[in-house]
Design a protein around this motif. Structure first.
Motif, PDB file in Angstrom:
ATOM      1  N   GLY A 422       0.768  -1.234   0.000  1.00  0.00           N
ATOM      2  CA  GLY A 422       0.000   0.000   0.000  1.00  0.00           C
ATOM      3  C   GLY A 422       0.798   1.283   0.000  1.00  0.00           C
ATOM      4  N   SER A 423       0.307   2.261  -0.749  1.00  0.00           N
ATOM      5  CA  SER A 423       0.898   3.599  -0.785  1.00  0.00           C
ATOM      6  C   SER A 423      -0.148   4.674  -0.507  1.00  0.00           C
ATOM      7  N   THR A 424      -1.289   4.289   0.016  1.00  0.00           N
ATOM      8  CA  THR A 424      -2.335   5.264   0.309  1.00  0.00           C
ATOM      9  C   THR A 424      -1.993   6.041   1.564  1.00  0.00           C
ATOM     10  N   ASP A 425      -1.968   7.368   1.460  1.00  0.00           N
ATOM     11  CA  ASP A 425      -1.641   8.208   2.613  1.00  0.00           C
ATOM     12  C   ASP A 425      -2.768   8.141   3.654  1.00  0.00           C
ATOM     13  N   GLU A 426      -2.410   8.516   4.856  1.00  0.00           N
ATOM     14  CA  GLU A 426      -3.335   8.369   5.971  1.00  0.00           C
ATOM     15  C   GLU A 426      -3.777   9.734   6.478  1.00  0.00           C
ATOM     16  N   VAL A 427      -5.076   9.975   6.492  1.00  0.00           N
ATOM     17  CA  VAL A 427      -5.633  11.259   6.931  1.00  0.00           C
ATOM     18  C   VAL A 427      -5.646  11.303   8.457  1.00  0.00           C
ATOM     19  N   LEU A 428      -5.034  12.330   9.040  1.00  0.00           N
ATOM     20  CA  LEU A 428      -4.953  12.449  10.489  1.00  0.00           C
ATOM     21  C   LEU A 428      -5.695  13.670  11.035  1.00  0.00           C
ATOM     22  N   ILE A 429      -5.593  14.803  10.370  1.00  0.00           N
ATOM     23  CA  ILE A 429      -6.321  16.010  10.790  1.00  0.00           C
ATOM     24  C   ILE A 429      -6.918  16.655   9.554  1.00  0.00           C
ATOM     25  N   ARG A 430      -8.213  17.002   9.613  1.00  0.00           N
ATOM     26  CA  ARG A 430      -8.860  17.576   8.435  1.00  0.00           C
ATOM     27  C   ARG A 430      -9.781  18.741   8.808  1.00  0.00           C
ATOM     28  N   TYR A 431     -10.174  19.446   7.783  1.00  0.00           N
ATOM     29  CA  TYR A 431     -10.957  20.684   7.896  1.00  0.00           C
ATOM     30  C   TYR A 431     -12.270  20.463   8.639  1.00  0.00           C
ATOM     31  N   ALA A 432     -12.932  19.346   8.360  1.00  0.00           N
ATOM     32  CA  ALA A 432     -14.257  19.095   8.922  1.00  0.00           C
ATOM     33  C   ALA A 432     -14.261  19.187  10.439  1.00  0.00           C
ATOM     34  N   GLU A 433     -13.224  18.666  11.075  1.00  0.00           N
ATOM     35  CA  GLU A 433     -13.179  18.712  12.539  1.00  0.00           C
ATOM     36  C   GLU A 433     -13.193  20.150  13.037  1.00  0.00           C
ATOM     37  N   GLY A 434     -12.419  21.013  12.405  1.00  0.00           N
ATOM     38  CA  GLY A 434     -12.386  22.407  12.810  1.00  0.00           C
ATOM     39  C   GLY A 434     -13.719  23.101  12.610  1.00  0.00           C
ATOM     40  N   LEU A 435     -14.370  22.842  11.482  1.00  0.00           N
ATOM     41  CA  LEU A 435     -15.666  23.468  11.205  1.00  0.00           C
ATOM     42  C   LEU A 435     -16.714  23.038  12.226  1.00  0.00           C
ATOM     43  N   LEU A 436     -16.728  21.760  12.557  1.00  0.00           N
ATOM     44  CA  LEU A 436     -17.701  21.275  13.537  1.00  0.00           C
ATOM     45  C   LEU A 436     -17.385  21.773  14.939  1.00  0.00           C
ATOM     46  N   ALA A 437     -16.115  21.997  15.240  1.00  0.00           N
ATOM     47  CA  ALA A 437     -15.755  22.569  16.539  1.00  0.00           C
ATOM     48  C   ALA A 437     -16.311  23.979  16.664  1.00  0.00           C
ATOM     49  N   LEU A 438     -16.203  24.766  15.602  1.00  0.00           N
ATOM     50  CA  LEU A 438     -16.744  26.125  15.631  1.00  0.00           C
ATOM     51  C   LEU A 438     -18.262  26.086  15.846  1.00  0.00           C
ATOM     52  N   ALA A 439     -18.944  25.227  15.107  1.00  0.00           N
ATOM     53  CA  ALA A 439     -20.403  25.147  15.235  1.00  0.00           C
ATOM     54  C   ALA A 439     -20.808  24.722  16.645  1.00  0.00           C
ATOM     55  N   GLU A 440     -20.113  23.750  17.206  1.00  0.00           N
ATOM     56  CA  GLU A 440     -20.481  23.281  18.544  1.00  0.00           C
ATOM     57  C   GLU A 440     -20.220  24.345  19.604  1.00  0.00           C
ATOM     58  N   ALA A 441     -19.062  24.985  19.542  1.00  0.00           N
ATOM     59  CA  ALA A 441     -18.737  26.000  20.542  1.00  0.00           C
ATOM     60  C   ALA A 441     -19.749  27.147  20.516  1.00  0.00           C
ATOM     61  N   LYS A 442     -20.099  27.621  19.322  1.00  0.00           N
ATOM     62  CA  LYS A 442     -21.045  28.726  19.227  1.00  0.00           C
ATOM     63  C   LYS A 442     -22.454  28.301  19.645  1.00  0.00           C
ATOM     64  N   ALA A 443     -22.820  27.068  19.349  1.00  0.00           N
ATOM     65  CA  ALA A 443     -24.137  26.576  19.774  1.00  0.00           C
ATOM     66  C   ALA A 443     -24.226  26.526  21.297  1.00  0.00           C
ATOM     67  N   ILE A 444     -23.175  26.054  21.944  1.00  0.00           N
ATOM     68  CA  ILE A 444     -23.164  25.977  23.406  1.00  0.00           C
ATOM     69  C   ILE A 444     -23.207  27.371  24.017  1.00  0.00           C
ATOM     70  N   LEU A 445     -22.463  28.297  23.440  1.00  0.00           N
ATOM     71  CA  LEU A 445     -22.429  29.665  23.960  1.00  0.00           C
ATOM     72  C   LEU A 445     -23.693  30.453  23.627  1.00  0.00           C
ATOM     73  N   GLY A 446     -24.533  29.891  22.756  1.00  0.00           N
ATOM     74  CA  GLY A 446     -25.779  30.550  22.405  1.00  0.00           C
ATOM     75  C   GLY A 446     -25.632  31.665  21.403  1.00  0.00           C
ATOM     76  N   THR A 447     -24.549  31.656  20.629  1.00  0.00           N
ATOM     77  CA  THR A 447     -24.309  32.734  19.665  1.00  0.00           C
ATOM     78  C   THR A 447     -24.393  32.272  18.215  1.00  0.00           C
ATOM     79  N   ILE A 448     -24.772  31.038  17.983  1.00  0.00           N
ATOM     80  CA  ILE A 448     -24.777  30.505  16.628  1.00  0.00           C
ATOM     81  C   ILE A 448     -25.929  31.081  15.818  1.00  0.00           C
ATOM     82  N   ASN A 449     -25.710  31.307  14.528  1.00  0.00           N
ATOM     83  CA  ASN A 449     -26.765  31.768  13.632  1.00  0.00           C
ATOM     84  C   ASN A 449     -26.712  30.953  12.341  1.00  0.00           C
ATOM     85  N   GLN A 450     -27.629  31.209  11.452  1.00  0.00           N
ATOM     86  CA  GLN A 450     -27.701  30.432  10.212  1.00  0.00           C
ATOM     87  C   GLN A 450     -26.434  30.603   9.377  1.00  0.00           C
ATOM     88  N   GLY A 451     -25.860  31.787   9.397  1.00  0.00           N
ATOM     89  CA  GLY A 451     -24.619  31.995   8.657  1.00  0.00           C
ATOM     90  C   GLY A 451     -23.496  31.096   9.146  1.00  0.00           C
TER      91      GLY A 451
END
Length: 628
Positions: A422-451
């Motif tokens: 095998g020569s398939t590279d291994e994904v360890l950190i990706r964009y999706a995790e960061g985006l979902l972290a932002l959404a979760e943090a803002k939802a908990i803080l009560g500041t999330i909006n549709q944007g």
């Protein structure tokens, strides 16, 4: 620390410098006869060679049964998303005493790594400052944060060291620093990493090296982890609560961190769907992740450099099987919870689930409408015992079988040249995790909006053609969330739906157990849980139909098939779902199921030997709650 006493200055340099990396451009070595404290650290290359050794800290999931870390198909083991062929001892602790082990490789090795990393950081100032030396210094800060993040996750309070200690240093017996201070230290290190590292594919942050993007996601991971740990353990007054802290300090760090990443990355994601037109699936199957948009840290494999792997396809039946808990987590394709859906979902048919649920379901879990496995484009030509349109439910043909009938498909590598090569590279950190972290943090803080949803959750959904998340609609759902499913009834609908989104988007990437622990619901989810699989009758109908077997190239007279198709070797729950652990009375109808100790399981024990070493020197190293 006992582990820190092991290394002298000379041995430290020899060990760190002699480590070869698994990446093509990491193969440079400094001449061993020139490695002395007096002559080293005179050029950026000296920093690079030592930093190369730190890449051994990254897991090697593609090495099945080898390397450091779990196999690729076991990243969510010991959670509610996947199970083996028998109950996991980690989740089946009924009657366990809570006695700590004498030794723990994680504790010792972590502080040994920290000493090596500190040596580079403390000597980096001897090298002229330029973009190249900054890159390798940034890598050292990143890896120190990586090690301390794992320590925080595992033990909570741990001693913070920034100096290279000698064997007679009194600070070897430093008390454990409070977890809040450890989290702040991790974030401080990541800030230093961010300031020094280059963006992905820049001159010195290429070929699998740590990137600025990866450090930003790691900072959000650390801030979200500690912020939610403080919030939820504090609200429940668990033994792991942080007195006087509600987590908001850390939660507020997430948005500016990820916004910096969004300003750079924007809406760009990996969209190459490969032969199956499934970009979410194939994101994890690329031989060269340097061109995979949104993959910020990856491990390189290259058989030409003798660093290949023996990992292949992910479609074969395997001891780690998907559970119905994951299946039930998906919304329907219109973005509605399954129990509120108006779509004709037939829960007895895997194909119906694939047709009616979030498209990520079909890109994560095998559905039989794909046809016989050996007819899939790219599948290796070596004949297999069965074409495997449906998973094997027992070990008639091999020791590998899918105990729940739910076979993983996410990240399938369908290239026959990858077989044992095998020569398939291994994904360890990706964009999706960061985006979902932002959404979760803002939802908990009560500041999330549709944007906020549109630039995070809905960006990920758009890649697979999933209906966008609507904040206004979610708030109207008449839904009662259950802790047994990983939710929090005291939280808003949007907080719980973002939790669901993490399950679906990040399945099998190793986040689930950490999430359940930081939400203070690990024991709620696991205790009394009895894993379920697919609907058994679907398998019976297939293997009892000679015409379907013949059409798929299976000889109905094959005794193994006859044995497989019969139901007497299996047991189901009352609803007809497969019971993967039916041989164990605790997991039958009315059984007690799994059990973990709520007042102990959230943190690992400090090894007894370490406590004794401290005591012998006249110091105290405190044990974690519930352990002795």
């Amino acid at each position: 620390m006992k582990s820190l006493i092991k290394y002298s200055w000379t041995l430290l340099i020899l060990v760190a410098m002699s480590i070869s990396s698994c990446m093509e451009d990491f193969l440079e070595r400094y001449p061993l006869d020139a490695m002395t404290d007096a002559t080293y650290f005179t050029s950026p290359n000296d920093l690079k060679v030592m930093a190369n050794g730190f890449y051994r800290l990254l897991p090697r999931y593609h090495f099945q049964g080898q390397g450091n870390g779990a196999q690729n198909n076991q990243l969510d083991a010991n959670t509610d998303l996947q199970v083996g062929t028998a109950p996991s001892g980690f989740l089946f602790q009924r009657g366990a005493t809570g006695e700590a082990p004498a030794t723990d490789g994680s504790w010792n090795s972590s502080f040994s790594w920290i000493r090596q990393i500190n040596y580079l950081i403390n000597n980096a100032r001897r090298v002229a400052v330029n973009p190249e030396s900054n890159q390798y210094t940034g890598e050292a800060y990143f890896f120190r944060a990586w090690v301390y993040m794992n320590l925080l996750d595992r033990y909570g309070d741990v001693p913070i060291y920034t100096e290279v200690l000698t064997t007679d240093s009194e600070r070897l017996y430093k008390a454990r620093d409070p977890r809040s201070d450890v989290a702040r230290f991790i974030i401080q290190d990541l800030d230093s990493a961010i300031a020094n590292l280059g963006w992905k594919n820049s001159t010195f942050a290429a070929s699998g090296r740590v990137t600025k993007e990866a450090a930003l996601v790691m900072k959000a991971r650390a801030a979200l982890f500690e912020g939610t740990w403080q919030r939820y353990h504090g609200a429940k007054s668990t033994p792991f609560a942080v007195t006087g802290q509600d987590g908001s300090e850390f939660l507020r760090m997430v948005e500016p961190t990820i916004q910096q990443l969004i300003d750079r990355q924007g809406a760009t994601l990996f969209t190459n769907g490969g032969p199956f037109n499934e970009p979410y699936n194939q994101l994890f199957s690329q031989q060269d992740a340097s061109s995979s948009q949104g993959v910020f840290l990856y491990r390189i494999y290259n058989v030409n450099e003798i660093v290949g792997h023996n990992f292949y396809d992910l479609v074969v039946d395997n001891a780690q099987a998907v559970t119905w808990k994951l299946v039930s987590s998906y919304l329907d394709k219109e973005g509605i919870p399954q129990h509120l859906s108006g779509l004709p979902i037939d829960y007895t048919s895997l194909n119906s689930l694939g047709e009616n649920l979030d498209p990520r379901f079909r890109q994560t879990i095998w559905t039989p409408d794909r046809g016989p496995q050996q007819q899939i484009p790219g599948y290796r030509t070596t004949p297999t015992p069965l074409p495997l349109r449906y998973p094997q439910l027992n070990n008639v043909f091999s020791n590998n079988f899918t105990s729940t009938g739910l076979r993983r498909w996410k990240g399938a590598i369908m290239d026959e040249n990858e077989w044992r090569n095998g020569s398939t590279d291994e994904v360890l950190i990706r964009y999706a995790e960061g985006l979902l972290a932002l959404a979760e943090a803002k939802a908990i803080l009560g500041t999330i909006n549709q944007g906020d949803l549109d630039k995070t959750v809905n960006l990920l959904r758009a890649r697979v053609g999933m209906t966008p998340m609507s904040l206004a609609e979610i708030n109207t759902w008449p839904i009662q969330y259950s802790t047994k499913d990983g939710f929090d009834p005291s939280e808003s609908n949007i907080v719980n739906e973002i939790r669901r989104e993490r399950v679906v988007e990040l399945a099998f990437e190793g986040h689930r157990q950490r999430d359940l622990k930081r939400w203070a619901i690990f024991h709620d989810v696991i205790n009394e849980w009895k894993p379920k699989g697919a609907h058994f009758q679907e398998f019976v109908d297939y293997y009892n139909d000679p015409s379907r077997l013949a059409a798929d190239g299976i000889n109905p007279a094959n005794t193994g098939v006859w044995q497989l198709r019969m139901g007497e070797n299996f047991s189901t729950f009352n609803d007809g779902s497969i019971n993967p652990f039916f041989r164990n009375p605790d997991f039958r109808e009315g059984g007690e199921g799994f059990f973990i100790e709520p007042d102990r399981v959230y943190l690992s024990p400090i090894p007894r030997n370490e406590i004794e070493v401290y005591a012998d020197a006249g110091y105290e190293l405190k044990q974690n709650p519930g352990w002795f």
